[in-house]
Scaffold this motif. Structure first.
Motif, short mmCIF file in Angstrom:
data_model
loop_
_atom_site.label_atom_id
_atom_site.label_comp_id
_atom_site.label_asym_id
_atom_site.label_seq_id
_atom_site.Cartn_x
_atom_site.Cartn_y
_atom_site.Cartn_z
N ASP A 92 0.85 -1.19 0.00
CA ASP A 92 0.00 0.00 0.00
C ASP A 92 0.89 1.24 0.00
O ASP A 92 1.05 1.90 1.02
CB ASP A 92 -0.91 -0.02 1.24
CG ASP A 92 -1.87 1.16 1.25
OD1 ASP A 92 -2.14 1.71 0.16
OD2 ASP A 92 -2.36 1.52 2.34
N PRO A 93 1.51 1.57 -1.16
CA PRO A 93 2.49 2.65 -1.18
C PRO A 93 1.88 4.01 -0.86
O PRO A 93 0.71 4.27 -1.13
CB PRO A 93 3.01 2.61 -2.63
CG PRO A 93 1.93 1.94 -3.41
CD PRO A 93 1.29 0.96 -2.48
N GLY A 133 9.75 9.88 13.54
CA GLY A 133 9.82 9.00 14.69
C GLY A 133 10.17 7.59 14.24
O GLY A 133 10.39 7.32 13.05
N PHE A 134 10.24 6.69 15.21
CA PHE A 134 10.53 5.29 14.87
C PHE A 134 9.28 4.67 14.24
O PHE A 134 8.20 4.70 14.82
CB PHE A 134 10.93 4.51 16.12
CG PHE A 134 11.30 3.08 15.84
CD1 PHE A 134 12.56 2.75 15.38
CD2 PHE A 134 10.36 2.07 16.01
CE1 PHE A 134 12.90 1.43 15.12
CE2 PHE A 134 10.69 0.75 15.74
CZ PHE A 134 11.96 0.44 15.29
N GLN A 140 6.35 -1.94 8.17
CA GLN A 140 5.57 -1.69 6.96
C GLN A 140 5.49 -0.19 6.65
O GLN A 140 5.62 0.23 5.50
CB GLN A 140 4.17 -2.29 7.09
CG GLN A 140 3.37 -2.31 5.79
CD GLN A 140 4.09 -2.98 4.64
OE1 GLN A 140 4.25 -2.40 3.56
NE2 GLN A 140 4.56 -4.20 4.87
N GLU A 141 5.31 0.63 7.71
CA GLU A 141 5.27 2.07 7.50
C GLU A 141 6.64 2.60 7.08
O GLU A 141 6.74 3.52 6.25
CB GLU A 141 4.81 2.77 8.79
CG GLU A 141 3.36 2.52 9.14
CD GLU A 141 2.42 2.98 8.01
OE1 GLU A 141 2.58 4.13 7.53
OE2 GLU A 141 1.57 2.18 7.60
N TYR A 142 7.66 2.02 7.64
CA TYR A 142 9.02 2.41 7.30
C TYR A 142 9.31 2.15 5.82
O TYR A 142 9.81 3.03 5.10
CB TYR A 142 9.99 1.64 8.18
CG TYR A 142 11.45 1.77 7.83
CD1 TYR A 142 12.16 2.95 8.09
CD2 TYR A 142 12.13 0.69 7.27
CE1 TYR A 142 13.50 3.05 7.79
CE2 TYR A 142 13.48 0.79 6.96
CZ TYR A 142 14.16 1.97 7.22
OH TYR A 142 15.49 2.06 6.92
N ALA A 169 9.85 3.67 -0.01
CA ALA A 169 9.39 3.46 -1.38
C ALA A 169 8.85 4.74 -2.00
O ALA A 169 8.92 4.93 -3.23
CB ALA A 169 8.33 2.36 -1.41
N ALA A 170 8.30 5.63 -1.18
CA ALA A 170 7.72 6.88 -1.69
C ALA A 170 8.77 7.96 -1.92
O ALA A 170 8.47 9.00 -2.50
CB ALA A 170 6.67 7.40 -0.72
#
Length: 320
Positions: A156-157, A218-219, A223-225, A230-231
């Motif tokens: 989910d980019p 933040g840390f 998946q969010e990282y 990727a963005a």
């Protein structure tokens, strides 16, 4: 009692390398946290980790033990177990293991363990040459094994903005010139700059650098990282350690992203001419950011070829 053929043990907050090695070798991964200060608490954690690790090894009974060798006690723990039960120890020596603990008695303790290990893993050829010069008795025990490339699947980019964006992959550790980077980024207001890592480790830093185009994430969970990486149009990873191959380099290669890194023999040897290099000064970092911002071609085909080459090389070394 549950037996496990291979085990990877780390005393750290996060180790993507240890996680990857465990996955690639089908090993059980055992991680305990650690603290860097104050000194009294460090000793408590070391004693706790030592005892818990011994207990865990006696429960699992692995045939091969790979240790995250930054502090020598973790490998001494592994050596006690493997010597008692005639198993194999493989210290995975991180840069801290031979630079930060290069004093008596840590240096002697590390050498004592390494000489009795089956193999001693190092992360690049520059580190192997350094250790071979410092400890000629190790000889052929030193084996270069880079990190396996991470398997990054961004389902989910994040939407890409209209401006150039970069992500500075940071942990706010002592070997990272994050202040120099932030000072360099402040002078580039037409680029969105994202900075990962737990900024609470440096009180007041976010207040000091309040430019609207600099975003402290933040840390981030994995998946969010990876969505953030990727963005981004390109990635940045900086270190003052001369023998370090940073996880960010492997992540950039896996994502086939342009990368700005500190100029070192180890990084040049691994990444070659595709990466952009800078010294750890404000001026050099800013020049590197500007070079990538102004549209250096992604060279996607070349990055993809290097990625496949590294995957093949790692698979070949794994068989050894």
């Amino acid at each position: 009692m549950r037996k496990q053929p291979w085990a990877v043990i780390a005393w750290t907050q996060v180790s993507r390398r240890s996680e990857s090695l465990a996955r690639e070798f089908g090993a059980c991964y055992f991680r305990l946290s650690r603290v860097d200060r104050p000194r009294a608490l460090i000793l408590v954690y070391l004693a706790r980790n030592f005892l818990w690790t011994i207990a865990w090894l006696l429960w699992r009974r692995p045939r091969v033990v790979i240790t995250f060798h930054a502090h020598p006690l973790i490998s001494l723990c592994g050596l006690m177990y493997t010597s008692l039960f005639r198993k194999s120890l493989i210290p995975d020596v991180h840069t801290a293991g031979f630079l930060d603990y290069d004093f008596f008695p840590a240096r002697q303790l590390s050498l004592f363990v390494w000489k009795r290990a089956r193999l001693v893993l190092v992360h690049n050829e520059a580190a192997r040459e350094y250790l071979n010069e410092q400890y000629p008795d190790l000889g052929e025990k030193l084996f270069v094994l880079e990190d396996p490339l991470p398997r990054i699947d961004v389902k989910d980019p994040l939407p890409k903005g209209t401006r150039t964006s970069c992500t500075y992959i940071c942990r706010f550790s002592g070997d990272e010139p994050y202040r120099e980077f932030l000072q360099a980024a402040e002078g580039l207001p037409d680029m969105d700059v994202y900075v990962t890592g737990n900024i609470s480790k440096v009180p007041g830093l976010q207040t000091e650098f309040r430019s609207s185009h600099i975003h402290f994430t933040g840390f981030l969970p994995d998946q969010e990282y990876f969505r953030r990486l990727a963005a981004s149009d390109f990635l940045v990873a900086l270190t003052t350690r001369p023998y370090t191959l940073m996880s960010a380099g492997y992540e950039a290669l896996s994502l086939e992203k342009p990368l700005l890194v500190s100029d070192s023999e180890a990084l040049r040897s691994y990444l070659g001419p595709l990466a952009s290099y800078c010294s750890n000064t404000v001026e050099s970092i800013r020049a590197g950011l500007q070079t990538l911002q102004t549209g250096v071609p992604r060279q996607k085909k070349a990055w993809a070829q290097l990625k496949q080459e590294k995957i093949r090389n790692w698979a070949s070394k794994k068989q050894k």
